[in-house]
Design an enzyme around this catalytic site. Structure first.
Site, PDB file in Angstrom:
ATOM      1  N   THR A 165      -6.014  18.494  43.291  1.00 17.56           N
ATOM      2  CA  THR A 165      -4.829  18.455  44.162  1.00 17.56           C
ATOM      3  C   THR A 165      -3.952  19.655  43.810  1.00 17.56           C
ATOM      4  O   THR A 165      -4.189  20.751  44.283  1.00 17.56           O
ATOM      5  CB  THR A 165      -4.070  17.120  44.037  1.00 17.56           C
ATOM      6  OG1 THR A 165      -3.809  16.843  42.656  1.00 17.56           O
ATOM      7  CG2 THR A 165      -4.876  15.982  44.646  1.00 17.56           C
ATOM      8  N   LYS A 191      -9.555  16.008  37.037  1.00 14.47           N
ATOM      9  CA  LYS A 191      -8.461  16.684  37.725  1.00 14.47           C
ATOM     10  C   LYS A 191      -7.154  16.088  37.236  1.00 14.47           C
ATOM     11  O   LYS A 191      -7.096  14.967  36.744  1.00 14.47           O
ATOM     12  CB  LYS A 191      -8.582  16.542  39.244  1.00 14.47           C
ATOM     13  CG  LYS A 191      -8.502  15.138  39.796  1.00 14.47           C
ATOM     14  CD  LYS A 191      -7.112  14.563  39.983  1.00 14.47           C
ATOM     15  CE  LYS A 191      -6.226  15.471  40.794  1.00 14.47           C
ATOM     16  NZ  LYS A 191      -4.852  14.864  40.934  1.00 14.47           N
ATOM     17  N   THR A 218      -1.724  12.034  39.173  1.00 10.71           N
ATOM     18  CA  THR A 218      -2.964  11.322  38.958  1.00 10.71           C
ATOM     19  C   THR A 218      -3.931  12.149  38.118  1.00 10.71           C
ATOM     20  O   THR A 218      -4.085  13.342  38.310  1.00 10.71           O
ATOM     21  CB  THR A 218      -3.638  11.011  40.308  1.00 10.71           C
ATOM     22  OG1 THR A 218      -2.789  10.154  41.057  1.00 10.71           O
ATOM     23  CG2 THR A 218      -4.974  10.331  40.124  1.00 10.71           C
ATOM     24  N   GLU A 306       1.533  21.244  36.041  1.00 11.47           N
ATOM     25  CA  GLU A 306       2.384  21.923  37.016  1.00 11.47           C
ATOM     26  C   GLU A 306       3.484  22.715  36.307  1.00 11.47           C
ATOM     27  O   GLU A 306       4.324  22.149  35.610  1.00 11.47           O
ATOM     28  CB  GLU A 306       2.982  20.903  37.976  1.00 11.47           C
ATOM     29  CG  GLU A 306       1.939  20.296  38.899  1.00 11.47           C
ATOM     30  CD  GLU A 306       2.445  19.130  39.726  1.00 11.47           C
ATOM     31  OE1 GLU A 306       1.679  18.638  40.575  1.00 11.47           O
ATOM     32  OE2 GLU A 306       3.602  18.693  39.507  1.00 11.47           O
ATOM     33  N   ASN A 434       8.076  20.545  42.674  1.00  9.71           N
ATOM     34  CA  ASN A 434       8.216  19.123  42.979  1.00  9.71           C
ATOM     35  C   ASN A 434       9.474  18.732  43.745  1.00  9.71           C
ATOM     36  O   ASN A 434       9.564  17.612  44.242  1.00  9.71           O
ATOM     37  CB  ASN A 434       8.164  18.317  41.671  1.00  9.71           C
ATOM     38  CG  ASN A 434       6.755  18.230  41.126  1.00  9.71           C
ATOM     39  OD1 ASN A 434       5.928  17.471  41.621  1.00  9.71           O
ATOM     40  ND2 ASN A 434       6.460  19.027  40.101  1.00  9.71           N
TER      41      ASN A 434
END
Length: 446
Positions: A165, A191, A218, A306, A434
């Protein structure tokens, strides 16, 4: 234990008898929010064993869990599986009865294609929460992927891409080692980059598994092996491996609705079947190998978190209990103040001892030591000893906190229990990614 193995290519298709592939079927429609800007990135993966395999799984302990988690947690109890279908772009979480129906339809489609029992097909999903699956696209994708399966490393790479993702890198690993005179392989893909602080258990029920025999975006992990091992032994090995790897990482302190680890073991290596009742040298070797694979994949998640700039291994020792060590390590690893200081390279021990102090752990201020080292090094520069600053200079401490990766040592000096967390800093890039922008609806909603 010390394990002799060699790294090999192929990840999930490296073990004998496994096929994989990934395709694009536009599960998260292009132009509908972050992630869709990656264009025609593959978004559906298939992993198939040529023969039925024993299976084990670990699942999120989030009380709000996705439909695929519910399906898998039930089917893993049967101990046998042969195929996995996984999609990105849609989590199939908070989708009610329709979500369960869709998850089961995905497995039924795979079962019909490969003429296997539906109960032997498992499913995973990751992506946006609260949106029903575009099943016409999904079923078309499954049909397409089934025609393209193969055992070349490129096929594993396609599957690794398809489950991503917000990840920027594919995460793959495979190793080869000897087990009872036979060559055995374990391979995995995973992932995860955001919504990362997994806390998984064998059933999805709380508490999550902790190491050392403690309580039990996730992240998804799928592992294959050609080892012969019974389901109970495989589940025990996976629980211990997960407790010391995926349940030891944090990017942002958020546990996903979809966290899942699944292992298929098809026995084609031909080793003597490992039994749960006999914890012999072969069983110990397999457990060590599986733990290595899981830890390598878990660290890849943190490094690709991230906006992550620095990765810090938080090592707490000398706690009264494993639970005390765990909560102290998590308090430090998830403190916004601590994580932002890591990003700036600021060795601010005041923030560290503050987080230790407000954690639920039993601590005594006058006994706490805090220090820095290079990853895995025993040479520690102490900034705090027995609750008081040392003679280490600020320049020395800044140098210790400057590398992209370092270890943070916290000694509570109250007992013999320890814990580790693999953590990330908190950066402007994480916030930018985000936060979204109400003025630009395409950035909202994940």
């Amino acid at each position: 234990m010390k394990l002799k193995f060699k790294n090999i290519n192929g990840s999930i298709v490296a073990p004998q008898g496994f096929l994989a592939g990934g395709v694009f079927c536009d599960i998260k429609r292009l132009g509908t929010g972050k992630g869709s800007n990656k264009g025609r990135k593959r978004d559906l993966a298939l992993i198939v064993s040529e023969v039925p395999a024993t299976v084990a799984g670990m699942f999120t302990t989030n009380q709000v869990c996705a439909a695929p988690v519910k399906v898998c947690a039930e089917r893993v109890k049967g101990g046998t599986a042969q195929a996995l279908v996984v999609n990105s772009g849609n989590a199939n979480a908070c989708t009610g009865r329709q979500g369960l129906k869709d998850a089961k339809e995905m497995t039924a489609t795979v079962a019909n294609i490969f003429h296997m029992p539906e109960g032997h097909v498992l499913v995973g999903s990751t992506g946006r929460i609260g949106v029903t699956m575009p099943m016409a696209n999904v079923n078309a994708g499954i049909q397409h992927a089934a025609q393209l399966l193969g055992n070349d490393p490129a096929h594993a790479t396609e599957a690794a891409e398809a489950i991503m993702t917000s990840d920027t890198k594919q995460k793959q690993v495979a190793i080869e080692f000897k087990l009872g005179g036979k060559t055995v392989r374990i391979g995995g893909i995973c992932k995860g980059a955001g919504m990362i602080q997994p806390g998984m258990s064998a059933t999805g029920a709380r508490p999550a598994a902790l190491p050392h025999g403690g309580l039990h975006a996730t992240m998804l992990c799928f592992i294959t092996t050609d080892a012969a091992i019974e389901a109970k032994a495989l589940q025990a090995a996976l629980q211990e491996a997960t407790a010391n790897s995926f349940n030891r990482i944090t990017v942002d302190g958020d546990m996903s609705t979809n966290d899942t680890v699944l292992v298929l073991a098809n026995g084609l290596a031909g080793n003597k079947n490992i039994q749960h009742s006999t914890f012999n040298a072969e069983h110990r070797t397999f457990c060590a190998a599986l733990s290595h694979v899981c830890l390598e994949l878990a660290k890849m998640i943190v490094r690709d978190g991230e906006g992550v700039h620095r990765v810090v291994t938080v090592r707490v020792s000398g706690a009264k209990t494993i639970q005390d060590a765990d909560v102290a390590a998590r308090a430090v690893a998830n403190s916004a103040l601590v994580k932002t200081s890591w990003h700036g390279g600021d060795p601010n021990w005041g923030r560290l001892i503050d987080a230790i102090g407000y954690s639920p752990a039993t601590v005594v201020e006058e006994k706490i030591d805090i220090g820095y080292s290079a990853p895995g090094s025993k040479k520690i520069l102490w900034s705090l000893k027995r609750g008081q600053p040392t003679k280490a200079t600020f320049k020395q401490l800044c140098q210790a906190a400057a590398p992209k990766e370092f270890d943070l040592h916290i000694r509570l000096n109250l007992g013999k229990s320890d814990a580790v967390m693999y953590a990330a800093d908190l950066t402007e890039a994480y916030v930018d990614y985000n936060k979204g922008d109400v003025g630009d609806p395409s950035t909202l909603g994940g």
